[in-house]
Design an enzyme around this catalytic site. Structure first.
Site, PDB file in Angstrom:
ATOM      1  N   LYS A  22     -17.450  -1.365  18.314  1.00  0.00           N
ATOM      2  CA  LYS A  22     -16.123  -1.882  17.959  1.00  0.00           C
ATOM      3  C   LYS A  22     -16.080  -2.229  16.472  1.00  0.00           C
ATOM      4  O   LYS A  22     -15.183  -1.810  15.750  1.00  0.00           O
ATOM      5  CB  LYS A  22     -15.824  -3.137  18.788  1.00  0.00           C
ATOM      6  N   ASN A  23     -17.071  -3.005  16.028  1.00  0.00           N
ATOM      7  CA  ASN A  23     -16.998  -3.499  14.648  1.00  0.00           C
ATOM      8  C   ASN A  23     -17.176  -2.387  13.619  1.00  0.00           C
ATOM      9  O   ASN A  23     -16.668  -2.489  12.504  1.00  0.00           O
ATOM     10  CB  ASN A  23     -18.035  -4.609  14.417  1.00  0.00           C
ATOM     11  N   ARG A  94      -8.695 -10.425  13.293  1.00  0.00           N
ATOM     12  CA  ARG A  94      -9.131 -10.706  11.931  1.00  0.00           C
ATOM     13  C   ARG A  94      -9.507  -9.441  11.158  1.00  0.00           C
ATOM     14  O   ARG A  94      -9.292  -9.341   9.950  1.00  0.00           O
ATOM     15  CB  ARG A  94     -10.339 -11.655  11.978  1.00  0.00           C
ATOM     16  N   CYS A 118     -10.748 -14.378  16.702  1.00  0.00           N
ATOM     17  CA  CYS A 118     -11.387 -15.345  17.595  1.00  0.00           C
ATOM     18  C   CYS A 118     -11.340 -16.747  16.981  1.00  0.00           C
ATOM     19  O   CYS A 118     -11.524 -16.897  15.772  1.00  0.00           O
ATOM     20  CB  CYS A 118     -12.854 -14.972  17.801  1.00  0.00           C
ATOM     21  N   ARG A 123     -13.323 -19.119   9.029  1.00  0.00           N
ATOM     22  CA  ARG A 123     -13.340 -17.729   8.599  1.00  0.00           C
ATOM     23  C   ARG A 123     -12.393 -17.445   7.414  1.00  0.00           C
ATOM     24  O   ARG A 123     -11.442 -16.679   7.540  1.00  0.00           O
ATOM     25  CB  ARG A 123     -13.030 -16.802   9.785  1.00  0.00           C
ATOM     26  N   PRO A 124     -12.657 -18.043   6.278  1.00  0.00           N
ATOM     27  CA  PRO A 124     -11.803 -17.794   5.117  1.00  0.00           C
ATOM     28  C   PRO A 124     -12.026 -16.393   4.544  1.00  0.00           C
ATOM     29  O   PRO A 124     -12.864 -15.647   5.024  1.00  0.00           O
ATOM     30  CB  PRO A 124     -12.266 -18.849   4.117  1.00  0.00           C
ATOM     31  N   MET A 125     -11.271 -16.069   3.477  1.00  0.00           N
ATOM     32  CA  MET A 125     -11.403 -14.740   2.863  1.00  0.00           C
ATOM     33  C   MET A 125     -11.790 -14.827   1.387  1.00  0.00           C
ATOM     34  O   MET A 125     -11.599 -13.878   0.638  1.00  0.00           O
ATOM     35  CB  MET A 125     -10.085 -13.973   3.002  1.00  0.00           C
ATOM     36  N   ASP A 126     -12.311 -15.981   0.979  1.00  0.00           N
ATOM     37  CA  ASP A 126     -12.585 -16.179  -0.452  1.00  0.00           C
ATOM     38  C   ASP A 126     -13.526 -15.115  -1.030  1.00  0.00           C
ATOM     39  O   ASP A 126     -13.365 -14.693  -2.178  1.00  0.00           O
ATOM     40  CB  ASP A 126     -13.140 -17.590  -0.698  1.00  0.00           C
ATOM     41  N   LEU A 127     -14.503 -14.659  -0.246  1.00  0.00           N
ATOM     42  CA  LEU A 127     -15.462 -13.675  -0.787  1.00  0.00           C
ATOM     43  C   LEU A 127     -14.822 -12.295  -0.952  1.00  0.00           C
ATOM     44  O   LEU A 127     -15.136 -11.569  -1.891  1.00  0.00           O
ATOM     45  CB  LEU A 127     -16.693 -13.579   0.130  1.00  0.00           C
ATOM     46  N   ASP A 308     -23.109 -12.666  17.427  1.00  0.00           N
ATOM     47  CA  ASP A 308     -22.306 -12.097  18.513  1.00  0.00           C
ATOM     48  C   ASP A 308     -23.083 -11.956  19.828  1.00  0.00           C
ATOM     49  O   ASP A 308     -22.516 -11.528  20.834  1.00  0.00           O
ATOM     50  CB  ASP A 308     -21.739 -10.722  18.102  1.00  0.00           C
ATOM     51  N   ILE A 330     -23.842 -19.048  11.521  1.00  0.00           N
ATOM     52  CA  ILE A 330     -22.809 -18.169  10.947  1.00  0.00           C
ATOM     53  C   ILE A 330     -21.402 -18.754  11.133  1.00  0.00           C
ATOM     54  O   ILE A 330     -20.611 -18.785  10.203  1.00  0.00           O
ATOM     55  CB  ILE A 330     -22.864 -16.755  11.584  1.00  0.00           C
ATOM     56  N   ARG A 400     -10.710  -6.848  24.347  1.00  0.00           N
ATOM     57  CA  ARG A 400     -10.823  -6.574  22.910  1.00  0.00           C
ATOM     58  C   ARG A 400     -12.161  -5.916  22.583  1.00  0.00           C
ATOM     59  O   ARG A 400     -12.257  -5.183  21.598  1.00  0.00           O
ATOM     60  CB  ARG A 400     -10.720  -7.878  22.111  1.00  0.00           C
TER      61      ARG A 400
HETATM   62  C1  UD1 Z   1     -17.979  -9.615  11.409  1.00  0.00           C
HETATM   63  C2  UD1 Z   1     -17.817  -9.152  12.833  1.00  0.00           C
HETATM   64  C3  UD1 Z   1     -18.023 -10.307  13.799  1.00  0.00           C
HETATM   65  C4  UD1 Z   1     -19.356 -10.986  13.537  1.00  0.00           C
HETATM   66  C5  UD1 Z   1     -19.492 -11.361  12.073  1.00  0.00           C
HETATM   67  C6  UD1 Z   1     -20.871 -11.912  11.725  1.00  0.00           C
HETATM   68  C7  UD1 Z   1     -16.207  -7.346  12.594  1.00  0.00           C
HETATM   69  C8  UD1 Z   1     -14.843  -6.854  12.891  1.00  0.00           C
HETATM   70  N1  UD1 Z   1     -16.474  -8.606  13.006  1.00  0.00           N
HETATM   71  O1  UD1 Z   1     -16.953 -10.581  11.181  1.00  0.00           O
HETATM   72  O2  UD1 Z   1     -17.978  -9.799  15.137  1.00  0.00           O
HETATM   73  O3  UD1 Z   1     -19.449 -12.157  14.323  1.00  0.00           O
HETATM   74  O4  UD1 Z   1     -19.267 -10.198  11.247  1.00  0.00           O
HETATM   75  O5  UD1 Z   1     -21.863 -11.002  12.069  1.00  0.00           O
HETATM   76  O6  UD1 Z   1     -17.043  -6.652  12.061  1.00  0.00           O
HETATM   77  N2  UD1 Z   1     -16.934 -16.196   5.194  1.00  0.00           N
HETATM   78  C9  UD1 Z   1     -16.501 -16.924   4.123  1.00  0.00           C
HETATM   79  N3  UD1 Z   1     -15.695 -16.300   3.211  1.00  0.00           N
HETATM   80  C10 UD1 Z   1     -15.324 -14.995   3.320  1.00  0.00           C
HETATM   81  C11 UD1 Z   1     -15.783 -14.258   4.423  1.00  0.00           C
HETATM   82  C12 UD1 Z   1     -16.584 -14.889   5.348  1.00  0.00           C
HETATM   83  O7  UD1 Z   1     -16.825 -18.111   4.000  1.00  0.00           O
HETATM   84  O8  UD1 Z   1     -14.602 -14.501   2.452  1.00  0.00           O
HETATM   85  C13 UD1 Z   1     -17.785 -16.870   6.231  1.00  0.00           C
HETATM   86  C14 UD1 Z   1     -17.074 -16.917   7.568  1.00  0.00           C
HETATM   87  O9  UD1 Z   1     -16.248 -18.043   7.643  1.00  0.00           O
HETATM   88  C15 UD1 Z   1     -18.234 -16.998   8.533  1.00  0.00           C
HETATM   89  C16 UD1 Z   1     -19.321 -16.175   7.837  1.00  0.00           C
HETATM   90  O10 UD1 Z   1     -18.924 -16.079   6.476  1.00  0.00           O
HETATM   91  O11 UD1 Z   1     -18.677 -18.334   8.661  1.00  0.00           O
HETATM   92  C17 UD1 Z   1     -19.519 -14.782   8.430  1.00  0.00           C
HETATM   93  O12 UD1 Z   1     -18.367 -14.041   8.229  1.00  0.00           O
HETATM   94  P1  UD1 Z   1     -18.386 -12.452   8.023  1.00  0.00           P
HETATM   95  O13 UD1 Z   1     -19.778 -11.962   7.879  1.00  0.00           O
HETATM   96  O14 UD1 Z   1     -17.408 -12.161   6.943  1.00  0.00           O
HETATM   97  O15 UD1 Z   1     -17.823 -11.984   9.397  1.00  0.00           O
HETATM   98  P2  UD1 Z   1     -16.600 -11.029   9.700  1.00  0.00           P
HETATM   99  O16 UD1 Z   1     -16.633  -9.852   8.799  1.00  0.00           O
HETATM  100  O17 UD1 Z   1     -15.349 -11.818   9.795  1.00  0.00           O
END
Ligand code: UD1
Length: 421
Positions: A22-23, A94, A118, A123-127, A308, A330, A400
């Site tokens: 899926k991912n 997301r 979920c 789960r912010p998007m700052d990065l 996961d 995580i 999902r």
């Molecule tokens: C992806 C997977 C999800 C999995 C996760 C971690 C998909 C669609 N989903 O989610 O199933 O659980 O990887 O293996 O592939 N974070 C920040 N800022 C950011 C981005 C992330 O602080 O800009 C934090 C998140 O809040 C979280 C951690 O980083 O605590 C991991 O997030 P990330 O690796 O980005 O996971 P996803 O890509 O959302």
């Protein structure tokens, strides 16, 4: 809303085919936005999240067709006539945020609603934003939407991520394929889904090296072309079904599985007393006799133990001999399955990011509620080893991420059915 009813008892035997990831599919699909030519994905999983991503791409002007009962997806982004990813679609999932990087690279602008997904943490998007800004994008947040533009196009840059975020690595990687010059992503995520994305992008003409390591180097090209790519095996579905015989007893072969996808997880199964053997067709998992042993688990980015699989692992450890500790590093809110497992007789204490599981001899069936995708399946697994009947409600989460879950588990002897409410 449908429920799933599981009746515990009885060993499991047989084989389960593991679907495409899926991912991986959710990041490969937006890659189609990078090219005018069609992208075909084979071995796609049949899941509601994939339908949501299809809808999102179509809303942007892409054309999508599916064949072979949804296992082959062809997408074409020849004419993109919309650059707004609306909240109505994005809130469902997301991973919708993965259209941001490719749209920006191809069109020079993109507007993407902040995502939902979920409820397992902030789960912010700052990065993602940091990386795309390094590439020359200008991004601001207005009315819940990220407004991104690159008036002078994207330019290669050195980007160091403070955390190896999977999504941020994917968005930056896709955007940088069409940026001018060289991009270096340091502390990049190393997940197999990233390698799968890079492999597909290379087939489309991108120049990428280092995927699967912490440093990815991309040489930007002027344009990408069409390609056909098989989606990598779903290591989370694989790990989940490997836990079925580990919890209920018996022997099951997970077709298409490979140790390299789940190495750290296999080490933990071994420590718990579960046998795993790599065969020509996949991974054979057996629990021959007695209770499993307690083990300690810490979730980490790949190649560490995947977050996961934490909920499903906890389901197994509920009936282990001894006390196990699970550290979740995580996501900050990912123990919502613990109170539900407690309703089934598990003895679990949660303090912040740590859950302590004191193994009990037997779980007892109970009505429980699925709170997120992986939590839902952990309750089903627990139900297969519990005395009596477990009714899992709110199973839409499952659709999902797990295709044909009832059919797959029934085929190895689980007593499970889906009922309409
Ligand atoms: C992806 C997977 C999800 C999995 C996760 C971690 C998909 C669609 N989903 O989610 O199933 O659980 O990887 O293996 O592939 N974070 C920040 N800022 C950011 C981005 C992330 O602080 O800009 C934090 C998140 O809040 C979280 C951690 O980083 O605590 C991991 O997030 P990330 O690796 O980005 O996971 P996803 O890509 O959302």
């Amino acid at each position: 809303m449908d429920s799933i009813v599981v009746t515990g008892g009885g060993e499991l035997r047989g084989e389960i085919p593991i679907a495409g990831a899926k991912n991986a599919c959710l990041t490969l699909m937006p890659a189609t936005l990078l090219s005018e030519e069609p992208l075909t994905l084979t071995n796609a999983p049949r899941l509601s999240d994939i339908k949501t991503m299809t809808q999102l791409l179509e809303s942007l002007g892409a054309e999508a067709a599916s064949m072979q009962d949804g296992q082959v997806l062809t997408m074409s982004s020849h004419d993109l006539d919309n650059h707004v990813a609306e909240y109505d679609i994005v809130r469902k999932m997301r991973a919708s945020n993965l259209v941001l990087g490719p749209m920006l690279a191809r069109l020079g602008h993109a507007v993407v609603s902040l995502p939902g997904g979920c409820a397992i943490g902030a789960r912010p998007m700052d990065l993602h934003i940091y990386g795309l800004e390094k590439l020359g994008a200008e991004i601001d947040l207005r009315d819940g939407y990220l407004h991104a533009k690159a008036p002078r196009g994207l330019k290669g840059a050195e980007i160091e991520l403070s955390f190896a975020s999977v999504g941020a690595t994917e968005n930056i990687l896709m955007a940088s394929t069409l940026a001018k010059g060289t991009t270096v992503i340091r502390n990049a995520a190393r997940e197999p889904e990233i390698v799968d994305l890079a492999t597909c992008l290379r087939k489309m003409g991108a120049q990428i090296e280092g995927d699967g390591t912490s440093e990815i180097v991309v040489q930007g090209v002027d344009r990408l072309h069409g390609a056909t790519h098989p989606v990598v095996t779903d290591r989370i579905e694989l790990g989940t079904y490997m836990l079925a015989p580990a919890i209920a007893g018996g022997e099951v072969e997970c077709l298409g599985g490979r140790i390299s996808l789940v190495e750290n997880f296999c080490e933990k199964l071994d420590a718990a007393g579960i046998q795993v053997e790599e065969t020509k067709r996949g991974l054979k998992v057996a629990r021959k006799n007695g209770r499993v042993s307690a083990v300690d688990v810490t979730t980490e980015p790949f190649p560490g133990f995947p977050t996961d699989l934490q909920a499903q692992m906890m389901a197994m450890l509920c009936t282990a001999e001894g006390t196990s500790t699970l550290h979740e590093t995580i996501f900050e809110n990912r123990f919502m399955h613990a109170p539900e497992l407690t309703r089934m007789g598990a003895n679990i204490e949660v303090h912040g990011g740590t859950a302590t599981v004191h193994g009990v001899e037997k779980l007892k069936g109970a009505p429980v509620m699925a709170t997120d995708l992986r939590a839902s399946v952990s309750l089903i697994l627990a139900g297969m080893a519990a005395e009596g009947e477990t009714i899992v409600s709110r199973v839409y989460h499952l659709d999902r991420g797990y295709e044909k879950v009832v059919r797959k588990l029934s085929s190895i002897g689980a007593k499970i059915e889906r009922i309409k409410e």
